[in-house]
Design a protein around this motif. Structure first.
Motif, PDB file in Angstrom:
ATOM      1  N   ILE A  29       0.875  -1.180   0.000  1.00  0.00           N
ATOM      2  CA  ILE A  29       0.000   0.000   0.000  1.00  0.00           C
ATOM      3  C   ILE A  29       0.909   1.226   0.000  1.00  0.00           C
ATOM      4  O   ILE A  29       1.601   1.494   0.985  1.00  0.00           O
ATOM      5  CB  ILE A  29      -0.934   0.035   1.223  1.00  0.00           C
ATOM      6  N   SER A  30       0.914   1.937  -1.088  1.00  0.00           N
ATOM      7  CA  SER A  30       1.815   3.084  -1.209  1.00  0.00           C
ATOM      8  C   SER A  30       1.080   4.376  -0.895  1.00  0.00           C
ATOM      9  O   SER A  30      -0.150   4.405  -0.768  1.00  0.00           O
ATOM     10  CB  SER A  30       2.403   3.145  -2.619  1.00  0.00           C
ATOM     11  N   CYS A  31       1.841   5.448  -0.749  1.00  0.00           N
ATOM     12  CA  CYS A  31       1.234   6.748  -0.461  1.00  0.00           C
ATOM     13  C   CYS A  31       2.100   7.866  -1.038  1.00  0.00           C
ATOM     14  O   CYS A  31       3.235   7.640  -1.445  1.00  0.00           O
ATOM     15  CB  CYS A  31       1.043   6.951   1.043  1.00  0.00           C
ATOM     16  N   HIS A  32       1.547   9.049  -1.079  1.00  0.00           N
ATOM     17  CA  HIS A  32       2.290  10.218  -1.557  1.00  0.00           C
ATOM     18  C   HIS A  32       1.610  11.484  -1.033  1.00  0.00           C
ATOM     19  O   HIS A  32       0.504  11.825  -1.445  1.00  0.00           O
ATOM     20  CB  HIS A  32       2.328  10.254  -3.089  1.00  0.00           C
ATOM     21  N   SER A  33       2.270  12.163  -0.112  1.00  0.00           N
ATOM     22  CA  SER A  33       1.785  13.466   0.347  1.00  0.00           C
ATOM     23  C   SER A  33       2.122  14.502  -0.719  1.00  0.00           C
ATOM     24  O   SER A  33       3.293  14.655  -1.086  1.00  0.00           O
ATOM     25  CB  SER A  33       2.456  13.845   1.669  1.00  0.00           C
ATOM     26  N   MET A  34       1.113  15.215  -1.190  1.00  0.00           N
ATOM     27  CA  MET A  34       1.301  16.122  -2.329  1.00  0.00           C
ATOM     28  C   MET A  34       1.786  17.496  -1.861  1.00  0.00           C
ATOM     29  O   MET A  34       1.204  18.541  -2.209  1.00  0.00           O
ATOM     30  CB  MET A  34      -0.011  16.245  -3.102  1.00  0.00           C
ATOM     31  N   HIS A  35       2.850  17.489  -1.078  1.00  0.00           N
ATOM     32  CA  HIS A  35       3.423  18.739  -0.581  1.00  0.00           C
ATOM     33  C   HIS A  35       4.799  18.421  -0.021  1.00  0.00           C
ATOM     34  O   HIS A  35       5.160  17.240   0.155  1.00  0.00           O
ATOM     35  CB  HIS A  35       2.542  19.361   0.508  1.00  0.00           C
ATOM     36  N   GLY A  36       5.569  19.446   0.286  1.00  0.00           N
ATOM     37  CA  GLY A  36       6.881  19.255   0.865  1.00  0.00           C
ATOM     38  C   GLY A  36       6.830  19.203   2.382  1.00  0.00           C
ATOM     39  O   GLY A  36       5.780  19.439   2.995  1.00  0.00           O
ATOM     40  N   PRO A  37       7.964  18.910   3.018  1.00  0.00           N
ATOM     41  CA  PRO A  37       7.991  18.755   4.465  1.00  0.00           C
ATOM     42  C   PRO A  37       7.776  20.046   5.241  1.00  0.00           C
ATOM     43  O   PRO A  37       7.496  20.002   6.439  1.00  0.00           O
ATOM     44  CB  PRO A  37       9.401  18.192   4.737  1.00  0.00           C
ATOM     45  N   ALA A  38       7.875  21.198   4.582  1.00  0.00           N
ATOM     46  CA  ALA A  38       7.691  22.471   5.286  1.00  0.00           C
ATOM     47  C   ALA A  38       6.241  22.949   5.276  1.00  0.00           C
ATOM     48  O   ALA A  38       5.921  23.984   5.862  1.00  0.00           O
ATOM     49  CB  ALA A  38       8.591  23.544   4.669  1.00  0.00           C
ATOM     50  N   VAL A  39       5.358  22.204   4.618  1.00  0.00           N
ATOM     51  CA  VAL A  39       3.961  22.611   4.465  1.00  0.00           C
ATOM     52  C   VAL A  39       3.088  21.874   5.479  1.00  0.00           C
ATOM     53  O   VAL A  39       3.251  20.675   5.702  1.00  0.00           O
ATOM     54  CB  VAL A  39       3.469  22.322   3.030  1.00  0.00           C
TER      55      VAL A  39
END
Length: 433
Positions: free
Chosen positions: A121-131
């Motif tokens: 089960i994969s994932c992807h947060s559509m933002h960078g670590p500072a957001v």
């Protein structure tokens, strides 16, 4: 016993997003959060997390053997090699995924090297670590897993307060190509053009104003990050390559009409593209951005607003032409938007739905010869980035990126602070709609 006490979380890769995930899980009360990086970074990483409840392990073997949920937070370029090394050691029944921005190579690697008794089960947060992740899209890809395991993953990820979007790997890669790859190419081309012209755009009158503030701040934000974040997305996603090539072609085609002052043909092409992308919007459509003036406060410039001069906005005109030529409707992908894509869509929509501003841009494009050199350099740089991507050269991409980043590095601290406020504003506006 509470699952927060028993479930072991493992993160392979302690870059920006790996650390971000580890910290969020720790804050949310998950007691067994483990992270690792390259073996040579083990001692330093242990010192950094000393006194926290995040456990640093020596390498990916230690993560794989003991953890119930494992995330590979490594660069897309290296995902195959890293999974090949550590994947076979994965604990029976564990759930494994990745955080790469291109999912086909990631899923291929997980399928190839993980034991069959492991869930994917994969994932992807559509933002960078500072957001701030609250309200941001978080893609979840159930590739090979039971419903029970999916529910566990969703409980784990619930601490981000993000908007969960369920997609396949193929859908993810097409949407990120549509929303991110071409957007990044536009901003990268702007930065390169300013660097080649030895320009700091906030010192130039035709780069002053709300729309220009977005261009400048986002371009600098991208160049202040790590090059591989954008290279992997562009080079390893075959759909992205085609779209970046079309963007460069749209930029060049429009510029050729501009320098020949073929006004009727230029206007017709802009109108056709604008009608294709924005013509179907309903009268009650809520603008992505409230107005151009709202963005005036996010300026790096000391030039008074009344001294601003018209800009051709070639980068925006070409983007709409590109979407039209590719038959894309960018509004269909707003559910998977990144903060940068939302800003890009916002200024593009504002330009095309503001007749007087669009007319000023067309007039500037066709008749303001004093800005032709800027537009010509933008054409050259857009083609250069497209060629770099089409050749698939990570080294060439890195060199081009870092040369421009070096030119602007002294401005990164201020532009990042301003950019964060701008993204917070647009995120607040998004959540209220």
């Amino acid at each position: 016993m509470d699952e927060k006490e028993t479930i072991e979380i493992g993160i392979i890769g302690a870059g920006g997003m790996g650390r971000f995930y580890a910290q969020r899980f720790s804050i949310a009360g998950w007691k067994k959060v483990n992270i690792c990086d390259l073996p040579e970074k083990y001692e330093q990483l242990k010192k950094e997390y000393e006194g926290t409840n995040i456990n640093v392990l020596p390498d990916g073997f230690h993560i794989s053997r003991r953890c119930d949920w494992i995330m590979y937070a490594v660069e897309a370029e290296y995902i195959d090699a890293v999974v090949k090394r550590f994947g076979p050691a994965t604990k029976i029944g564990a759930i494994v995924g990745g955080q790469t921005s291109v999912k086909k190579p990631e899923i291929d690697a997980l399928e190839k090297y993980l034991p069959e008794d492991v869930h994917i089960i994969s994932c992807h947060s559509m933002h960078g670590p500072a957001v701030d992740p609250k309200g941001q899209p978080l893609i979840v890809i159930k590739h090979r897993a039971s419903d029970e395991k999916l529910e566990l993953v969703l409980r784990l990820l619930s601490c981000f307060d993000s908007n969960i979007v369920h997609l396949s790997a193929e859908e993810h890669d097409r949407i990120t190509a549509d929303t991110q790859a071409v957007t990044h190419a536009a901003f990268l081309s702007m930065g390169s053009a300013w660097k080649e012209n030895m320009q700091f755009p906030w010192l130039i009158p035709h780069f002053v104003g709300g729309i220009e503030n977005v261009k400048v701040n986002v371009a600098l934000r991208i160049y202040s990050n790590k090059w591989h974040v954008y290279a992997g997305l562009a080079i390893m996603n075959p759909i992205a390559k085609d779209q970046i090539m079309q963007y460069a072609k749209s930029v060049a085609d429009l510029f050729k009409l501009m320098i020949q002052e073929k006004e009727d043909e230029f206007r017709a092409r802009i109108k056709e593209a604008g009608d294709s992308v924005f013509g179907g919007l309903q009268k009650d459509h809520i603008p992505i951005l409230l107005d151009d003036q709202l963005l005036d406060e996010f300026s790096l410039s000391k030039i008074p607003k009344e001294n601003r001069q018209p800009n051709s906005h070639l980068s925006l005109l070409a983007m709409v032409d590109c979407w039209h030529k590719l038959g894309l409707n960018p509004y269909e992908h707003m559910v998977c938007q990144t903060p940068l894509f939302r800003l890009w869509m916002g200024i593009t929509e504002y330009l095309f739905r503001n007749p007087s501003m669009l007319e000023d841009a067309i007039q500037a494009a066709l008749h303001r010869k004093e800005i032709r050199s800027d537009d010509m350099e933008f054409v050259t740089c857009a083609r250069g980035w497209a060629e770099s991507v089409s050749l698939g050269s990570m080294e060439g991409y890195q060199k081009r990126f870092e040369q421009t980043a070096s030119f602007f590095k002294d401005q990164f601290a201020e532009s990042t602070a301003v950019g964060n406020r701008m993204i917070a504003m647009i995120s607040k506006n998004m959540s209220s709609q």
